[in-house]
Design a protein around this motif. Sequence first.
Motif, PDB file in Angstrom:
ATOM      1  N   GLY A 140      10.609  -6.625  10.127  1.00  0.00           N
ATOM      2  CA  GLY A 140       9.505  -5.737  10.501  1.00  0.00           C
ATOM      3  C   GLY A 140       8.135  -6.374  10.325  1.00  0.00           C
ATOM      4  N   LYS A 141       8.107  -7.552   9.653  1.00  0.00           N
ATOM      5  CA  LYS A 141       6.823  -8.235   9.412  1.00  0.00           C
ATOM      6  C   LYS A 141       6.534  -9.243  10.535  1.00  0.00           C
ATOM      7  CE  LYS A 141       6.188  -6.471   5.203  1.00  0.00           C
ATOM      8  NZ  LYS A 141       6.722  -7.129   4.013  1.00  0.00           N
ATOM      9  N   ASP A 142       5.270  -9.691  10.591  1.00  0.00           N
ATOM     10  CA  ASP A 142       4.857 -10.675  11.587  1.00  0.00           C
ATOM     11  C   ASP A 142       5.233 -12.083  11.095  1.00  0.00           C
ATOM     12  OD1 ASP A 142       3.587 -12.421  13.292  1.00  0.00           O
ATOM     13  OD2 ASP A 142       1.668 -11.334  13.316  1.00  0.00           O
ATOM     14  N   PRO A 143       6.092 -12.802  11.832  1.00  0.00           N
ATOM     15  CA  PRO A 143       6.532 -14.131  11.363  1.00  0.00           C
ATOM     16  C   PRO A 143       5.411 -15.165  11.321  1.00  0.00           C
ATOM     17  CG  PRO A 143       7.256 -13.752  13.627  1.00  0.00           C
ATOM     18  CD  PRO A 143       6.673 -12.457  13.139  1.00  0.00           C
ATOM     19  N   MET A 144       4.275 -14.864  11.967  1.00  0.00           N
ATOM     20  CA  MET A 144       3.156 -15.814  11.936  1.00  0.00           C
ATOM     21  C   MET A 144       2.456 -15.828  10.572  1.00  0.00           C
ATOM     22  SD  MET A 144       3.345 -17.083  14.937  1.00  0.00           S
ATOM     23  CE  MET A 144       1.831 -17.864  15.507  1.00  0.00           C
ATOM     24  N   ASP A 145       2.691 -14.772   9.784  1.00  0.00           N
ATOM     25  CA  ASP A 145       2.067 -14.694   8.447  1.00  0.00           C
ATOM     26  C   ASP A 145       2.915 -15.462   7.424  1.00  0.00           C
ATOM     27  OD1 ASP A 145       0.138 -13.089   9.564  1.00  0.00           O
ATOM     28  OD2 ASP A 145       1.067 -11.207   8.909  1.00  0.00           O
ATOM     29  N   VAL A 146       3.156 -16.730   7.709  1.00  0.00           N
ATOM     30  CA  VAL A 146       4.141 -17.485   6.946  1.00  0.00           C
ATOM     31  C   VAL A 146       3.845 -17.499   5.443  1.00  0.00           C
ATOM     32  CG1 VAL A 146       5.226 -19.737   6.661  1.00  0.00           C
ATOM     33  CG2 VAL A 146       4.645 -18.940   8.929  1.00  0.00           C
ATOM     34  N   GLU A 147       2.586 -17.746   5.073  1.00  0.00           N
ATOM     35  CA  GLU A 147       2.290 -17.870   3.640  1.00  0.00           C
ATOM     36  C   GLU A 147       2.411 -16.535   2.924  1.00  0.00           C
ATOM     37  OE1 GLU A 147      -0.675 -20.329   2.014  1.00  0.00           O
ATOM     38  OE2 GLU A 147      -0.736 -21.674   3.730  1.00  0.00           O
ATOM     39  N   GLN A 148       2.011 -15.450   3.586  1.00  0.00           N
ATOM     40  CA  GLN A 148       2.142 -14.136   2.941  1.00  0.00           C
ATOM     41  C   GLN A 148       3.609 -13.751   2.794  1.00  0.00           C
ATOM     42  OE1 GLN A 148      -0.381 -13.143   1.377  1.00  0.00           O
ATOM     43  NE2 GLN A 148      -1.536 -14.769   2.397  1.00  0.00           N
ATOM     44  N   LEU A 149       4.418 -14.114   3.783  1.00  0.00           N
ATOM     45  CA  LEU A 149       5.855 -13.827   3.678  1.00  0.00           C
ATOM     46  C   LEU A 149       6.467 -14.675   2.562  1.00  0.00           C
ATOM     47  CD1 LEU A 149       6.875 -13.500   7.439  1.00  0.00           C
ATOM     48  CD2 LEU A 149       6.314 -11.700   5.806  1.00  0.00           C
ATOM     49  N   TRP A 150       5.965 -15.902   2.416  1.00  0.00           N
ATOM     50  CA  TRP A 150       6.424 -16.764   1.312  1.00  0.00           C
ATOM     51  C   TRP A 150       6.120 -16.087  -0.027  1.00  0.00           C
ATOM     52  CZ3 TRP A 150       5.107 -19.077  -3.173  1.00  0.00           C
ATOM     53  CH2 TRP A 150       5.905 -20.141  -3.613  1.00  0.00           C
ATOM     54  N   ASN A 151       4.883 -15.603  -0.170  1.00  0.00           N
ATOM     55  CA  ASN A 151       4.501 -14.925  -1.420  1.00  0.00           C
ATOM     56  C   ASN A 151       5.419 -13.736  -1.692  1.00  0.00           C
ATOM     57  OD1 ASN A 151       2.366 -16.661  -1.814  1.00  0.00           O
ATOM     58  ND2 ASN A 151       0.846 -15.308  -0.888  1.00  0.00           N
ATOM     59  N   ASP A 152       5.669 -12.945  -0.643  1.00  0.00           N
ATOM     60  CA  ASP A 152       6.529 -11.762  -0.808  1.00  0.00           C
ATOM     61  C   ASP A 152       7.934 -12.174  -1.240  1.00  0.00           C
ATOM     62  OD1 ASP A 152       4.532 -10.054  -0.137  1.00  0.00           O
ATOM     63  OD2 ASP A 152       5.188  -9.739   1.933  1.00  0.00           O
ATOM     64  N   MET A 153       8.504 -13.138  -0.519  1.00  0.00           N
ATOM     65  CA  MET A 153       9.885 -13.549  -0.832  1.00  0.00           C
ATOM     66  C   MET A 153       9.961 -14.130  -2.232  1.00  0.00           C
ATOM     67  SD  MET A 153      11.544 -15.236   2.626  1.00  0.00           S
ATOM     68  CE  MET A 153      10.271 -16.449   2.962  1.00  0.00           C
ATOM     69  N   PHE A 154       8.991 -14.977  -2.583  1.00  0.00           N
ATOM     70  CA  PHE A 154       9.054 -15.662  -3.875  1.00  0.00           C
ATOM     71  C   PHE A 154       8.879 -14.681  -5.030  1.00  0.00           C
ATOM     72  CE2 PHE A 154       7.462 -18.164  -7.431  1.00  0.00           C
ATOM     73  CZ  PHE A 154       8.406 -19.179  -7.479  1.00  0.00           C
ATOM     74  N   MET A 155       7.847 -13.851  -4.947  1.00  0.00           N
ATOM     75  CA  MET A 155       7.538 -12.982  -6.087  1.00  0.00           C
ATOM     76  C   MET A 155       8.516 -11.816  -6.209  1.00  0.00           C
ATOM     77  SD  MET A 155       5.367 -14.450  -7.798  1.00  0.00           S
ATOM     78  CE  MET A 155       4.216 -15.811  -7.683  1.00  0.00           C
ATOM     79  N   ARG A 156       8.980 -11.317  -5.073  1.00  0.00           N
ATOM     80  CA  ARG A 156       9.863 -10.145  -5.156  1.00  0.00           C
ATOM     81  C   ARG A 156      11.301 -10.495  -5.521  1.00  0.00           C
ATOM     82  NH1 ARG A 156       8.372  -6.428  -0.102  1.00  0.00           N
ATOM     83  NH2 ARG A 156      10.168  -5.269  -0.909  1.00  0.00           N
ATOM     84  N   THR A 157      11.638 -11.808  -5.491  1.00  0.00           N
ATOM     85  CA  THR A 157      12.988 -12.208  -5.941  1.00  0.00           C
ATOM     86  C   THR A 157      12.901 -13.166  -7.127  1.00  0.00           C
ATOM     87  OG1 THR A 157      13.079 -14.066  -4.371  1.00  0.00           O
ATOM     88  CG2 THR A 157      13.951 -11.955  -3.616  1.00  0.00           C
ATOM     89  N   TYR A 158      11.709 -13.196  -7.741  1.00  0.00           N
ATOM     90  CA  TYR A 158      11.443 -14.135  -8.842  1.00  0.00           C
ATOM     91  C   TYR A 158      12.495 -14.040  -9.947  1.00  0.00           C
ATOM     92  CZ  TYR A 158       8.420 -16.772 -12.063  1.00  0.00           C
ATOM     93  OH  TYR A 158       7.883 -17.715 -12.909  1.00  0.00           O
ATOM     94  N   LYS A 159      12.872 -12.826 -10.285  1.00  0.00           N
ATOM     95  CA  LYS A 159      13.806 -12.647 -11.393  1.00  0.00           C
ATOM     96  C   LYS A 159      15.243 -12.980 -11.021  1.00  0.00           C
ATOM     97  CE  LYS A 159      10.856  -9.304 -13.667  1.00  0.00           C
ATOM     98  NZ  LYS A 159      10.646  -7.906 -14.021  1.00  0.00           N
TER      99      LYS A 159
END
Length: 359
Positions: free
Chosen positions: A54-73
């Motif tokens: 559902g997100k815009d794939p062009m926002d690569v760095e923001q998606l990186w932040n989301d993926m990294f921080m939301r699965t950090y644990k």
Amino acid sequence: MKITDVRAYPLKTRTALVRVFTDEGIEGIGECSPMNVPIMCHFVEQALKPIIVGKDPMDVEQLWNDMFMRTYKLGVMGTQPSCISGVDIALWDIRGKATNMPIYKLLGGAARTRFRMYKSIGGGAPLAAEEMLERVRQAHEEGYTAIKIRMDWGPYRQDADPEKDLRMFQLAREFLPDSTPLSFDANNGYSVSTAIRQGRAFEQLGIYHFEEPVPQYDYEGIKRVADALDVPVSAGEHEYTRWQMRDLLLQGAPDILQPDVVKCCGITEMKRIVTLAETFDRSTLPHQTQPTIGTLASLHVCATSPQSSRPHEFSGERPELNELFEEPVLLEDGFMQIPDRPGLGLVINEERLASLIAE
Ligand code: CA
């Protein structure tokens, strides 16, 4: 543009292939580290897909932040960063296709697009020196103009047989022309004192780089070895983020950093690691065992850095995997050229993919 689906496929080639689909019909492909392919595929579809659909794939760095921080644990070493790698590479592929540009252009342009590749010959631990020599001879005949021999000792077989390792290196060095650089990878298998003694002997014979001499978690030991020797000491294939690389640099002080794009959270993070290496005036010599998607993703990043000019790791072609792509990128005379096509520059052949998907 919106991401509509994320799929991960275990291939018979022991590859975790990632495909990211969009509502505009543009699709990106990526690859995770193959350490445990079913687990990687499960993590991508269960943990990462819900975060980015559902997100815009062009926002690569923001998606990186989301993926990294939301699965950090769930990770930060191993599975989580390797899976983010597969998705992040696919997002950059989409970004390239959407803008009709190769990824290296999007990253700021290439200092070079053609790379000398070194043949990485592993499995040295159980081999006799003469058996390794035979493999080196074969690689030389295949046209490689740079070679590394790899012991695969691991940190749990410390100082198992350094005399044999030295004999192996000596035979290979005496066989190869002087113009062919030869490197040695202890795969974390030496104590500090053995590593320094071996390193001095390798220096006498002529060594190009000395890789992971001591256990990967012993930053202080890496520093003692790197400080004692003249040969460039490399490390970093066991680091998964720029923060881990920072700690390795500050505490271990290796001469060469070795990020792996299918392990270190993808192109987004590897570009940051390359910049970190440049900041500390170190060269980047990536770790890379995946001969198609992983290799190309790695080269796109390294193309942007003038300090990434050493021959790059290549484990050899895998014909069945090359057939997966319409126009595979192949080694020619020991060199690899990044294609001047959008994204990674690879297009999947659907029929061949269907035949390669593991049950
Ligand atoms: Ca290695």
